[in-house]
Design an enzyme around this catalytic site. Structure first.
Site, PDB file in Angstrom:
ATOM      1  CE  LYS A   1       1.351  -5.936   4.666  1.00 14.94           C
ATOM      2  NZ  LYS A   1       0.226  -5.650   3.740  1.00 14.94           N
TER       3      LYS A   1
ATOM      4  CG  ASP B   1      -0.428  -0.377   6.249  1.00 17.18           C
ATOM      5  OD1 ASP B   1       0.117   0.678   6.665  1.00 17.18           O
ATOM      6  OD2 ASP B   1      -1.615  -0.639   6.480  1.00 17.18           O
TER       7      ASP B   1
END
Length: 225
Positions: free
Chosen positions: A123, A141
């Site tokens: 991420k 996220d």
């Protein structure tokens, strides 16, 4: 939950783009290194708080060399306001030392190299690639994971699999912005506890809305109300 058709997916992207035309990264940064550190700090912490911390942090630590010269304990004192500050301080110092050793202090514009840095997962790497280098990438996220699976852009509890499913359905040219559109939608409309479905611009496409609305309608019909 069933995935949206490609036609519905395209319409969802179009409507999110119209709703959030100015969506962009909420973290303040002036170069790839600052974005890397800010994103590392953002885990389990609001962007607002991270920006408050980095405003003074980047005045004290001007680059990898300054962080690498510090101890984790020293950095801890400067980032205490963020969650998990002890482990984050250790990772930041270790990452900066590796940047100096391997990349002459520069942040690599390569996902595989980024995820080898301490405290940097997929991420974080995607956030840096997308926002600092303009490389198409879609970071997943908590907002993106929740919203995309509710809508029907993905059907997985795994961030990595969610990313793969979205990227197969959304054009590569939209990956970076889709990340921001979904985050904004998650914060403004599709909240975790009580989504504002009645105000949602994509309710006609949303699998969660269809399922919830149908269940509510059936309940009313069964009670005769």
């Amino acid at each position: 939950m069933a995935l949206l058709s490609k036609r519905d997916t395209a319409q969802v992207m179009e409507k999110l783009q119209r709703r959030y035309p100015d969506a962009k990264c909420a973290l303040n940064f002036s170069n790839p290194f600052e974005l890397l550190i800010a994103t590392m700090l953002s885990a389990q912490c609001t962007d607002v708080r991270v920006n408050m911390v980095t405003e003074r942090l980047f005045q004290k630590y001007r680059g990898p060399a300054d962080f690498a010269a510090a101890t984790p304990e020293q950095v801890q004192e400067d980032i205490r306001e963020v969650g998990l500050f002890r482990s984050k301080a250790q990772n930041i110092v270790a990452t900066c030392r590796l940047l100096l050793e391997r990349y002459d202090g520069e942040v690599p514009a390569d996902r595989e190299k980024l995820v080898e840095l301490p405290g940097v997962g997929r991420k974080t790497a995607n956030v840096v690639l997308s926002n600092a280098f303009g490389i198409p990438a879609l970071a997943v996220d908590t907002h993106v994971l929740r919203v995309s699976n509710r809508i029907g852009l993905a059907n997985s509890d795994s961030p990595d699999e969610t990313e793969r499913q979205i990227c197969r359905r959304v054009p590569k040219s939209q990956w970076s912005q889709a990340h921001h559109w979904l985050i904004h939608h998650g914060r403004q409309i599709c909240s975790a506890r009580k989504p504002k479905c009645e105000a949602c611009p994509i309710q006609e496409h949303c699998q969660y809305f269809r399922k919830t609305f149908t269940k509510s309608l059936n309940a009313k019909e069964s009670t005769g109300s």
